[in-house]
Design a protein around this motif. Structure first.
Motif, PDB file in Angstrom:
ATOM      1  N   GLY A 104      -0.883   7.123   2.482  1.00 37.30           N
ATOM      2  CA  GLY A 104      -0.378   8.485   2.612  1.00 37.30           C
ATOM      3  C   GLY A 104       1.116   8.509   2.879  1.00 37.30           C
ATOM      4  N   ASP A 105       1.564   7.602   3.758  1.00 35.26           N
ATOM      5  CA  ASP A 105       3.001   7.530   4.044  1.00 35.26           C
ATOM      6  C   ASP A 105       3.801   7.181   2.790  1.00 35.26           C
ATOM      7  OD1 ASP A 105       2.599   8.140   6.701  1.00 35.26           O
ATOM      8  OD2 ASP A 105       2.616   6.049   7.372  1.00 35.26           O
ATOM      9  N   ALA A 106       3.310   6.216   2.016  1.00 36.14           N
ATOM     10  CA  ALA A 106       4.014   5.822   0.798  1.00 36.14           C
ATOM     11  C   ALA A 106       4.068   6.978  -0.198  1.00 36.14           C
ATOM     12  CB  ALA A 106       3.331   4.600   0.171  1.00 36.14           C
ATOM     13  N   LEU A 107       2.962   7.673  -0.351  1.00 34.58           N
ATOM     14  CA  LEU A 107       2.929   8.811  -1.280  1.00 34.58           C
ATOM     15  C   LEU A 107       3.842   9.937  -0.779  1.00 34.58           C
ATOM     16  CD1 LEU A 107      -0.903   8.779  -1.955  1.00 34.58           C
ATOM     17  CD2 LEU A 107       0.873   8.399  -3.685  1.00 34.58           C
ATOM     18  N   ARG A 108       3.847  10.153   0.524  1.00 32.40           N
ATOM     19  CA  ARG A 108       4.718  11.187   1.087  1.00 32.40           C
ATOM     20  C   ARG A 108       6.179  10.874   0.824  1.00 32.40           C
ATOM     21  NH1 ARG A 108       7.218  10.969   5.835  1.00 32.40           N
ATOM     22  NH2 ARG A 108       5.833   9.338   6.630  1.00 32.40           N
ATOM     23  N   LEU A 109       6.558   9.635   1.000  1.00 38.87           N
ATOM     24  CA  LEU A 109       7.944   9.239   0.769  1.00 38.87           C
ATOM     25  C   LEU A 109       8.309   9.262  -0.710  1.00 38.87           C
ATOM     26  CD1 LEU A 109       8.213   6.358   3.381  1.00 38.87           C
ATOM     27  CD2 LEU A 109       9.275   8.627   3.491  1.00 38.87           C
ATOM     28  N   SER A 110       7.310   9.314  -1.576  1.00 36.66           N
ATOM     29  CA  SER A 110       7.551   9.484  -3.012  1.00 36.66           C
ATOM     30  C   SER A 110       7.466  10.949  -3.416  1.00 36.66           C
ATOM     31  CB  SER A 110       6.533   8.662  -3.811  1.00 36.66           C
ATOM     32  OG  SER A 110       6.649   7.286  -3.526  1.00 36.66           O
ATOM     33  N   SER A 111       7.418  11.854  -2.447  1.00 37.12           N
ATOM     34  CA  SER A 111       7.331  13.302  -2.670  1.00 37.12           C
ATOM     35  C   SER A 111       6.030  13.702  -3.351  1.00 37.12           C
ATOM     36  CB  SER A 111       8.532  13.806  -3.489  1.00 37.12           C
ATOM     37  OG  SER A 111       9.758  13.460  -2.890  1.00 37.12           O
ATOM     38  N   ARG A 112       4.976  12.915  -3.192  1.00 36.15           N
ATOM     39  CA  ARG A 112       3.657  13.237  -3.762  1.00 36.15           C
ATOM     40  C   ARG A 112       2.776  13.733  -2.617  1.00 36.15           C
ATOM     41  NH1 ARG A 112       2.788   7.559  -6.719  1.00 36.15           N
ATOM     42  NH2 ARG A 112       0.672   8.366  -7.097  1.00 36.15           N
ATOM     43  N   TYR A 113       3.061  14.946  -2.168  1.00 29.38           N
ATOM     44  CA  TYR A 113       2.519  15.434  -0.911  1.00 29.38           C
ATOM     45  C   TYR A 113       1.021  15.727  -0.983  1.00 29.38           C
ATOM     46  CZ  TYR A 113       7.461  15.727   0.046  1.00 29.38           C
ATOM     47  OH  TYR A 113       8.784  15.413   0.199  1.00 29.38           O
ATOM     48  N   ALA A 114       0.541  16.315  -2.072  1.00 28.63           N
ATOM     49  CA  ALA A 114      -0.888  16.611  -2.178  1.00 28.63           C
ATOM     50  C   ALA A 114      -1.708  15.331  -2.145  1.00 28.63           C
ATOM     51  CB  ALA A 114      -1.169  17.394  -3.460  1.00 28.63           C
ATOM     52  N   GLU A 115      -1.261  14.301  -2.864  1.00 24.37           N
ATOM     53  CA  GLU A 115      -1.965  13.012  -2.847  1.00 24.37           C
ATOM     54  C   GLU A 115      -1.887  12.378  -1.465  1.00 24.37           C
ATOM     55  OE1 GLU A 115      -1.211  10.494  -6.498  1.00 24.37           O
ATOM     56  OE2 GLU A 115       0.294  12.072  -6.791  1.00 24.37           O
ATOM     57  N   ALA A 116      -0.746  12.545  -0.811  1.00 23.43           N
ATOM     58  CA  ALA A 116      -0.590  11.984   0.544  1.00 23.43           C
ATOM     59  C   ALA A 116      -1.599  12.606   1.494  1.00 23.43           C
ATOM     60  CB  ALA A 116       0.836  12.209   1.039  1.00 23.43           C
ATOM     61  N   LEU A 117      -1.763  13.921   1.433  1.00 21.63           N
ATOM     62  CA  LEU A 117      -2.728  14.579   2.313  1.00 21.63           C
ATOM     63  C   LEU A 117      -4.155  14.105   2.022  1.00 21.63           C
ATOM     64  CD1 LEU A 117      -1.258  18.194   2.302  1.00 21.63           C
ATOM     65  CD2 LEU A 117      -1.278  16.577   4.220  1.00 21.63           C
ATOM     66  N   MET A 121       2.690  -2.206 -16.260  1.00 18.61           N
ATOM     67  CA  MET A 121       3.563  -3.369 -16.071  1.00 18.61           C
ATOM     68  C   MET A 121       4.123  -3.412 -14.666  1.00 18.61           C
ATOM     69  SD  MET A 121       5.628  -3.836 -19.617  1.00 18.61           S
ATOM     70  CE  MET A 121       6.197  -5.430 -19.046  1.00 18.61           C
ATOM     71  N   ALA A 122       3.606  -2.553 -13.777  1.00 17.61           N
ATOM     72  CA  ALA A 122       4.160  -2.479 -12.430  1.00 17.61           C
ATOM     73  C   ALA A 122       4.033  -3.782 -11.676  1.00 17.61           C
ATOM     74  CB  ALA A 122       3.469  -1.354 -11.655  1.00 17.61           C
ATOM     75  N   ASP A 123       2.981  -4.531 -11.947  1.00 16.61           N
ATOM     76  CA  ASP A 123       2.683  -5.709 -11.135  1.00 16.61           C
ATOM     77  C   ASP A 123       2.615  -6.943 -12.013  1.00 16.61           C
ATOM     78  OD1 ASP A 123       1.977  -7.438  -9.203  1.00 16.61           O
ATOM     79  OD2 ASP A 123      -0.064  -6.691  -8.955  1.00 16.61           O
ATOM     80  N   ILE A 177       4.756  -1.304  -1.060  1.00 12.52           N
ATOM     81  CA  ILE A 177       3.505  -0.840  -0.453  1.00 12.52           C
ATOM     82  C   ILE A 177       2.536  -0.364  -1.531  1.00 12.52           C
ATOM     83  CG2 ILE A 177       2.479   0.810   1.130  1.00 12.52           C
ATOM     84  CD1 ILE A 177       4.182  -1.415   2.447  1.00 12.52           C
ATOM     85  N   GLU A 178       3.010   0.457  -2.444  1.00 16.09           N
ATOM     86  CA  GLU A 178       2.129   0.978  -3.490  1.00 16.09           C
ATOM     87  C   GLU A 178       1.573  -0.155  -4.351  1.00 16.09           C
ATOM     88  OE1 GLU A 178       4.536   3.808  -5.544  1.00 16.09           O
ATOM     89  OE2 GLU A 178       4.126   5.426  -4.130  1.00 16.09           O
ATOM     90  N   ARG A 179       2.450  -1.113  -4.676  1.00 15.23           N
ATOM     91  CA  ARG A 179       2.012  -2.226  -5.524  1.00 15.23           C
ATOM     92  C   ARG A 179       0.995  -3.096  -4.788  1.00 15.23           C
ATOM     93  NH1 ARG A 179       6.743  -3.807  -6.426  1.00 15.23           N
ATOM     94  NH2 ARG A 179       6.882  -5.615  -5.063  1.00 15.23           N
ATOM     95  N   SER A 180       1.254  -3.355  -3.511  1.00  9.04           N
ATOM     96  CA  SER A 180       0.353  -4.217  -2.742  1.00  9.04           C
ATOM     97  C   SER A 180      -0.991  -3.536  -2.512  1.00  9.04           C
ATOM     98  CB  SER A 180       0.999  -4.578  -1.404  1.00  9.04           C
ATOM     99  OG  SER A 180       2.236  -5.248  -1.608  1.00  9.04           O
ATOM    100  N   LEU A 181      -0.960  -2.247  -2.181  1.00  6.14           N
ATOM    101  CA  LEU A 181      -2.218  -1.524  -2.005  1.00  6.14           C
ATOM    102  C   LEU A 181      -3.007  -1.457  -3.308  1.00  6.14           C
ATOM    103  CD1 LEU A 181      -1.037   1.431   0.280  1.00  6.14           C
ATOM    104  CD2 LEU A 181      -2.678  -0.351   0.897  1.00  6.14           C
ATOM    105  N   GLY A 182      -2.300  -1.345  -4.424  1.00  2.00           N
ATOM    106  CA  GLY A 182      -2.962  -1.290  -5.716  1.00  2.00           C
ATOM    107  C   GLY A 182      -3.689  -2.574  -6.064  1.00  2.00           C
ATOM    108  N   ARG A 183      -3.279  -3.662  -5.450  1.00  2.00           N
ATOM    109  CA  ARG A 183      -3.934  -4.949  -5.728  1.00  2.00           C
ATOM    110  C   ARG A 183      -5.063  -5.249  -4.754  1.00  2.00           C
ATOM    111  NH1 ARG A 183       1.060  -8.950  -6.128  1.00  2.00           N
ATOM    112  NH2 ARG A 183      -0.622 -10.494  -6.249  1.00  2.00           N
TER     113      ARG A 183
END
Length: 983
Positions: free
Chosen positions: A393-406, A223-225, A372-378
């Motif tokens: 990567g920046d969006a994932l990093r700012l969400s503390s999802r560091y492995a996915e960001a890398l 339901m995010a989008d 950003i995450e929602r727009s990229l997902g579309r």
């Protein structure tokens, strides 16, 4: 009252409801007006009347009021007056009297039907003539639209009207979580955020959503989008279509439906994009809360669920056509974010990708990670450029999802990949993981300045302050540089300033750079536990607002430090364990501080092996951070030292690491710890105490000893060894409770607590249990001296303890008793430290000796209403220890009288201040101490009547009546009157 199920406790609403004489609750359908009010009224005295259009007739309204009043004490009189042919106005006046007498609440639901002159007289009487300060009971008006009631004007001006609307009734994110969990769900943090964003806290939507998810018809993550194609809404909006859209006229419905393509509507957009020249009038007609709400000057928006439902009814090509026109409009207006949303909805993937590449970094800086995450997902992955992978990567990093960001950075250009890797390492404070990427970035970057700033920050993270400052002199103006160099006052001021600029703002999370979290750590270092905890709680709330697991985890670790500083070891351990759990899936570096705290606790508990194991586990995660390495060695060593052992290698390792970092504060902590351990290097310890006196004056996170008496002895020894610093250390001595700098012989190094309330006991700060009594009469002598703080003549004390004894026998027994008391109080201290002997006997109370009876007397003598007085009274034991001494028995009677009286005075004060719940606590405690205390029963009955709970007041009277009967007494007439009519 309507029956309600599944009511969610909402203290913030309850407080507003309790405070209102007249409550006006206005919100559109589905906002839970009835549920909120009905749920708050359980057990209270009330009448409920749901109105309709016929109630605009005064006679119909009066008949409804009489019927509603039947459930009130004395309410039958209202119907009797109506049956006797009284006017509607007199019927309303009688109902107002009944409500006033029983402290009841009248609820008028669907109050929008009350507008108009015919019923104004009736309403005015219900409001006590509309005059402020007039007793007429309490009134609640529930309506879907604001009722036009001029009768409220004077009451509102006097502050007697509380208005609540959709904003107050909407569920907070926490309340959405509680409701979903009550439905058997366990939403993750991101899912909870989505549920709150999608519903905007609309209660009916949240409840329907919970049911749909529980039944498997909707998945929260999908339901995010709501703008991106088919949303899983299903039957969720049957209610919406019927209740919200049903009565809408065609022109308004068409504008609302076609406008659902856009998040915000303006008259200009309606004209240029929707082709509606009369948009300003139509939008204004739709505004007011049910269809559209105002989002600014001439800016309107619909609830996202309403938009999704309406848009689902439009043909796909119509949505794309309108979205394309809107995108062009927004581009002309210089509104790229709105243009991006419209391009995505229209299917213009290329232009959407270009806008994301051009503006995404700026949006992230504003904290728009979800956008950003929602727009990229579309966007199809095939359309992603290397720049968009870096943005992801920046969006994932700012969400503390560091492995996915890398993983995303790995798909970016070589420069962006290196910059992303650097930023992850900087955000998680991993200096050793940064150097290689810095070399790559330094080679590829067209502008060396940003890379140089990153290198300087990494040097700061590594504890290489001089090198960092040489590269970037501006670092000296930052809180982290001040902290790591030992300038704590400057660090605290800078962190406070940063926190003021951060809280509540639109921004990205700053992780370890968060001002609130830096201020919390510095406050703990300075021994200000309450301030440290306040900063940590605020930082945790900010982390939750920013949806940053890293910030939340670090905030919990800082809360642990605050509790450890306050001496709350159990609370500290719980916070550290919570922080470790939060760190599990975020970053290993986030584990370091909670492990540090747990290592210190293990050392204090006498488990040095576990302390070493935890320290080693933390050291494996520091990744080149020299400052953190030093703190780990220091914390573990201090914990072990507190338990009576010495961790010399740990202190040496801390010294070397702090020296390499250039941290003056850390070196001062080590110097004081070494002096406390074996008296070594007193000169360095004295200078440390001069520069950081709070390390001895207060219990800091890294103070050499936890108890003030131990720190006072260190202070006295330093002053004796180095008289030249005595004047500099005098303020610390005063903060510890000494008028002048004490001599070491006057500071035993431990504190003594004498208890006389409840039972007579002596507890020393360094011992786990009360001291054993050598002789029973030593306990009686201590109690006698506690009752007489000014002291007692020796012969008087001897006669009190051994009445009628032969002079020689009595003297011998008393001498033995006095010696036994001295052993209990002063073992390990110089004779006379706590017990003055001779012809006059006295306890020498002071910073190292405290008597609970003396503290109780001080609070009983304090003025009623003093801040904190009620809380202290509530915590006082209700009796003085049993004794056969006349002085003790007199004190017991005095205490048993004064404590309930003081509690009743506090209850009366709370009632005058409009705080009935506070009065209930005070009066109930007084009745616990003396069940037949009639003034306490008066206060408690008045408090329950002020809460509108006549039944509870009557129960108080019934209990009092029975307790007085046991004494052969009966309640006073005024007590009976208070029980019957509330006054």
């Amino acid at each position: 009252m309507p029956a309600v199920r599944g009511v969610l406790a909402r203290p913030r609403l309850q407080a507003a409801l309790d405070a209102a004489r007249v409550l006006v609750l206005v919100a559109p359908a589905g906002y839970g007006k009835t549920t909120a009010l009905a749920g708050s009224m359980a057990g209270s005295t009330h009448a409920w009347l749901t109105l309709d259009a016929d109630d605009g007739d005064p006679q119909v309204l009066a008949a409804g009021l009489a019927l509603a009043a039947e459930g009130l004490p004395g309410g039958a009189a209202v119907a009797e007056l109506l049956d006797a042919g009284a006017s509607p106005r007199r019927v309303a006046a009688r109902l107002a009297d009944v409500l006033d007498a029983c402290g009841g609440l009248l609820v008028l639901d669907e109050a929008q039907h009350l507008g108009g002159a015919p019923v104004s007289d009736v309403l005015r009487e219900l409001l006590g003539g509309g005059l402020p300060g007039v007793n007429a009971g309490r009134l609640a008006l529930l309506a879907r639209v604001p009722p036009a009631l001029p009768e409220l004007a004077r009451l509102e001006a006097a502050g007697e009207v509380v208005r609540l609307g959709a904003a107050e009734l909407a569920f907070t994110r926490q309340e959405v979580g509680e409701l979903l969990r009550a439905a058997g769900l366990n939403p993750s943090g991101p899912e909870l955020r989505l549920a709150h964003v999608v519903t905007e806290g609309w209660p009916i939507a949240v409840r329907f959503l919970g049911q749909a998810v529980a039944q498997g018809r909707v998945r929260l993550a999908e339901m995010a989008d709501l703008d991106g194609g088919e949303a899983q809404l299903g039957t969720l909006f049957t209610y919406l279509a019927r209740e919200v859209l049903g009565p809408l006229e065609p022109a308004l419905r068409e504008l609302l439906t076609r406008g659902s393509v856009f998040e915000e509507l303006t008259p200009e957009l309606a004209r240029e994009v929707l082709g509606e020249p009369d948009g300003d009038r139509l939008l204004e007609a739709l505004s007011g809360g049910t269809f559209l709400t105002r989002a600014g000057e001439a800016v309107y928006r619909a609830h996202p669920l309403l938009r999704a439902h309406l848009r689902a009814g439009l043909p796909r090509d119509e949505v794309q056509r309108l979205a394309a026109r809107g995108a062009a409009y927004f581009e002309r207006m210089g509104r790229p974010r709105r243009a991006l949303e419209a391009h995505l909805l229209s299917g213009n993937v290329g232009r959407a990708a270009a806008l994301l590449s051009g503006h995404g970094t700026g949006w992230l800086a504003q904290g728009r990670t979800g956008l950003i995450e929602r727009s990229l997902g579309r966007l199809p992955r095939a359309a992603w450029t290397p720049e968009l992978h870096a943005l992801a990567g920046d969006a994932l990093r700012l969400s503390s999802r560091y492995a996915e960001a890398l993983g995303e950075y790995a798909r970016a250009t070589p420069l962006l990949r290196a910059l992303g890797q650097i930023q992850v390492a900087l955000d998680t404070v991993q200096p050793d993981a940064t150097w290689a990427a810095l070399e790559v970035a330094g080679t590829l970057a067209p502008d060396p300045a940003p890379v140089q700033r990153m290198r300087a920050e990494n040097l700061l993270n590594a504890g290489r302050l001089a090198e960092a400052l040489a590269l970037e002199p501006e670092l000296a103006r930052g809180a982290r540089f001040a902290l790591r160099s030992g300038a704590l006052e400057q660090a605290r001021a800078l962190a406070d300033a940063a926190a003021r600029g951060e809280a509540g703002g639109t921004r990205a999370a700053q992780n370890h750079r968060e001002g609130l979290l830096l201020a919390s750590f510095v406050a703990a270092l300075q021994g200000e536990a309450q301030a440290a905890a306040g900063y940590a709680h605020a930082g945790l709330a900010e982390g939750e607002r920013l949806e940053s697991p890293f910030v939340c985890g670090l905030a919990l670790a800082r809360l642990g430090h605050a509790r450890l500083t306050a001496g709350d070891t159990e609370g500290a351990a719980a916070a550290y364990e919570d922080a470790l759990a939060r760190a599990q899936d975020v970053a290993g570096r986030l584990r370091v501080e909670p492990l540090m705290g747990l290592a210190a606790l293990a050392g204090r508990a006498g488990d040095p092996a576990r302390a070493r194991t935890l320290k080693a586990e933390a050291l494996a995660q520091v990744n080149g951070d020299g400052y953190m390495t030093a703190l780990l060695h220091l914390a573990a060593a201090l914990g072990v030292q507190e338990a009576g052992d010495l961790d010399g290698p740990g202190l040496s390792a801390a010294f070397e690491a702090f020296h390499a970092c250039g941290d003056a504060f850390g070196l001062a902590c080590v110097a004081l710890a070494r002096f406390a351990a074996d008296g070594s290097d007193s000169q360095a310890a004295a200078q440390a105490a001069v520069r950081y006196p709070f390390l001895l004056a207060r219990h800091s996170l890294f103070s050499p000893l936890p108890h003030p008496s131990g720190r006072a002895r260190l202070l006295a020894r330093l002053a004796q060894l180095h008289p030249d610093v005595c004047a500099d250390l005098a303020p610390a001595a005063r903060e510890l409770g000494y008028a002048d700098m004490p001599h070491p012989d006057e500071t035993p190094g431990f504190g003594v607590q004498v208890s006389v309330l409840g039972r007579v006991a002596v507890t020393r700060s360094h011992e786990d249990r009360p001291r054993e009594w050598g002789r029973a009469r030593a306990r009686d002598l201590l109690a006698l001296l506690a009752v007489h703080p000014e002291g007692v003549a020796r012969e008087v004390a001897q006669e009190a303890l051994f009445p009628g004894a032969e002079p020689g026998v009595g003297e011998r027994n008393f001498r033995v008793t006095l010696h036994a008391l001295g052993q209990v109080l002063e073992e390990g201290a110089a004779s006379g430290t706590f017990l003055e002997r001779g012809e006059w006997l006295r306890l020498r109370c002071g910073p190292d000796l405290h008597v609970d009876l003396h503290a109780a007397r001080r609070v009983l003598d304090a003025p009623t209403g003093d801040p904190g007085r009620l809380e202290t009274l509530l915590a006082l034991p209700g009796r003085v220890a049993d004794s056969d001494l006349d002085a003790m028995q007199h004190e017991a009677r005095h205490h048993a009288t004064r404590l309930p009286e003081a509690l009743v005075a506090e209850a009366d004060c709370a009632l005058l201040a409009g705080q009935p719940l506070r009065a209930v606590r005070a009066a109930e405690r007084a009745l616990d101490l003396d069940p037949a205390h009639e003034p306490a029963a008066h206060a408690l009955m008045r408090a329950w009547h002020a809460r509108g709970n006549a039944a509870a007041a009557h129960r108080v009277y019934t209990r009092l009546q029975a307790d007085l009967a046991d004494l052969g007494l009966s309640p006073l007439p005024e007590t009976r009157a208070l029980a019957e009519n509330g006054r």
